[in-house]
Design an enzyme around this catalytic site. Sequence first.
Site, mmCIF file in Angstrom:
data_model
loop_
_atom_site.group_PDB
_atom_site.id
_atom_site.type_symbol
_atom_site.label_atom_id
_atom_site.label_comp_id
_atom_site.label_asym_id
_atom_site.label_seq_id
_atom_site.Cartn_x
_atom_site.Cartn_y
_atom_site.Cartn_z
ATOM 1 N N ASP A 77 30.716 81.127 175.305
ATOM 2 C CA ASP A 77 30.246 82.614 174.804
ATOM 3 C C ASP A 77 30.314 83.661 176.108
ATOM 4 O O ASP A 77 31.153 83.356 176.912
ATOM 5 C CB ASP A 77 28.765 82.516 174.488
ATOM 6 C CG ASP A 77 27.947 81.948 176.015
ATOM 7 O OD1 ASP A 77 28.434 81.929 177.003
ATOM 8 O OD2 ASP A 77 26.624 81.690 175.477
ATOM 9 N N GLU B 28 27.432 74.519 183.453
ATOM 10 C CA GLU B 28 26.459 75.583 183.208
ATOM 11 C C GLU B 28 24.984 75.162 183.054
ATOM 12 O O GLU B 28 24.930 74.836 181.676
ATOM 13 C CB GLU B 28 26.991 76.647 182.408
ATOM 14 C CG GLU B 28 26.112 77.878 182.320
ATOM 15 C CD GLU B 28 26.496 78.664 180.873
ATOM 16 O OE1 GLU B 28 25.653 79.426 180.798
ATOM 17 O OE2 GLU B 28 27.790 78.296 180.463
ATOM 18 N N ASP C 188 29.320 77.326 178.542
ATOM 19 C CA ASP C 188 29.163 77.676 177.191
ATOM 20 C C ASP C 188 30.374 78.453 176.649
ATOM 21 O O ASP C 188 31.020 79.198 177.581
ATOM 22 C CB ASP C 188 28.033 78.507 176.920
ATOM 23 C CG ASP C 188 26.641 77.550 177.231
ATOM 24 O OD1 ASP C 188 26.790 76.547 177.464
ATOM 25 O OD2 ASP C 188 25.740 78.103 177.362
ATOM 26 N N ASP D 143 28.825 85.001 178.081
ATOM 27 C CA ASP D 143 28.160 84.565 179.510
ATOM 28 C C ASP D 143 29.092 83.213 180.299
ATOM 29 O O ASP D 143 28.976 83.332 181.511
ATOM 30 C CB ASP D 143 26.819 84.194 179.332
ATOM 31 C CG ASP D 143 25.684 85.222 179.333
ATOM 32 O OD1 ASP D 143 26.133 86.470 179.901
ATOM 33 O OD2 ASP D 143 24.659 85.358 178.938
#
Length: 683
Positions: A540, A465, A538, A542
């Site tokens: 998180d 990412e 990541d 997203d």
Amino acid sequence: MTAETLYGADDLTHLEGLEAVRKRPGMYIGSTDSRGINHLFSEVVDNSTDEGVAGHATKIVVTLHADGSVQVDDDGRGIPTGTHAKSGLSGVELVLTRLHAGGKFGGSGYKTSGGLHGVGASAVNALSHRFDVTVKQSGKVHQMSFAHGVPGVFDGPGPKAKFTRKSGLNVTGKMKRGERSGTSIRYWYDSRYFESGAALDVEGVRAKMRNTAFLVPGVTYVLRTAVDDSISEETFHFPNGLADMVDFLAPDSEKPVCGTLIINGEGTYKENAADASGVMQSNVVRHAEIEVALRWGTGYERTVECFTNTIRNVHGGTHRRGFDRAVLKALQDAISKTRGLLKPKEDMPTVEDVLEGMTAVVHVRLPEPQFTSQTKDELSTAGITRVIQGVVDKHIRSWTEERKTKSEAKIVLQKVVDAARVRLTQKQQKDAARRKTALEGAAMPPKLVDCRTTGVSRSELFLVEGDSALGSARMARVSEYQALLPLRGKILNVQKASLGDTLKNAEIASIVQVLGAGSGRTFDLSTMRYGRVILMADADVDGSHIRTLLITLFAKYMRPVIEDGRLYAAMPPLHKLVTKGRNPETHFTFTQKEMETKFAELERAGKQIVTPVPRFKGLGEMDADELWDTTMNPATRSVRRITLDDVEAAENALELLMGEKVEPRRNWLVESSDRVDREAIDA
């Protein structure tokens, strides 16, 4: 009759002693072809070499007899002949008939050694028609013979003589006045345990002895080979050690552009290890010695040979990774500080550019090293990476900055920059020549950071990412088998999009091109360029969404990757806990609850933690070492395999969560709201 009655305790097999070696020889010697036969020789000669490294042997003689037997003689201390208290056997019989027996498991016999698994000589014994050992020690000559690992007596020479089982070490005479102690082993391997046509590779024996003579300059190696009715003899002795080895390995056609750099150093690292009583201890301090020789030549080929305790590591390992990182970082910094080398906006050279034309030998000595297999082809001791990185980095920086060597170093820096320019020019020319279809053409996306090995089960493609994470991942990866493809933003939701829109999406096109196996009905798993695909996003919301979009893509257009268990999701950490004090500890946690639990555990242990505890907002916030240790190192990382156990349920879930219909998704979210941990929401 039920299934239970078909399988009972009597169906279980327990292989004792050397029986396991004879049953599955490939497990202990790597293979059953000619390489396995040569590995038998390596196991025996490595034991003699360990005596030389310890300072007890000065000469090792290998004789290849006309009858196919191999004999190794050394003038070391000799295998212990006394009686082992626990087993009641002589030291000779113990080490040659018991797996994992020897003087290399943390005792005082050896500081470092190549034989660490304790199955070497005993495995050779198990796979031999006849195995004779003679030990000269304490004024006496001791002798013992074995047939397929069973002690006994032969009534004549050679393996066809009549054999009678008999345990015990025999004293057959007295040592001559002035004669040195030592061990002599002669064995006739049993060809039935090996493939048809397999045989000892004499050139491989010669290369093994030559390499070891370079690494142990205080020992002379002699190879005697029976030719017709005579014996030819070769001697290997190199007083200049690794410097001589670099001269030997460097191509004859190229001229050196700098002198040979000799790097010696030492350092410590910590690891978990068992003490003398077998109890595992944490943070045991290990001492490692580093020896490196390298130089650059005018050519393009690179040769980097890696060794651990004189054992050649064909596939390199953690010491090679530390060496590559150190040379790359030191030369990159030197290039950035030298005016006029790089033009504005030119890319910094990569490790491939730095290694071009290099001839190097990397040798590390450390106690109880860890390898990926009994054949010791790859070192896996994690702590050695930073030790060698520190030693090599310091020396290379000094070489590029000192007045005496600065001009010589600048020639090398210019060579590295030129190599980078040539590589980029060639890449641009290839990209321009490869203009095919959007998805299944031969051209690779320019942003792909490929590995040196593709199409094998060991290779890995990380879908990363963002470009920021790519920088750390590029420094952290093992370029031998780990490739990187950065993705910008979120890819198209293929569950809602049409086939035409999917084909036009640039990120999806890049993924399909890089995998090289097609898509949809034309997808062919056998042509996929990588052994596994790892989604690295990541930790998180997203990142979770990006992983979901990628999983949807694979489920719809490249499903065999999931069905074959080759799609994984990386698990990067969320928090980093660091303790205060002279010996700070670092701990990574993956959830808020895990962080709180670890925090409390450290406080109960009386340790102070640096606060506030940092939380990684993305992969790009981790440096290369952190990303490697937590997310990319196969030995320490955690990954989740994406499975498709229930196809119908999986398809229904994808349609519900990612499909065009909003109403069912809204209803599911409302009904499932109680499952959300509100305290974990980062708002």
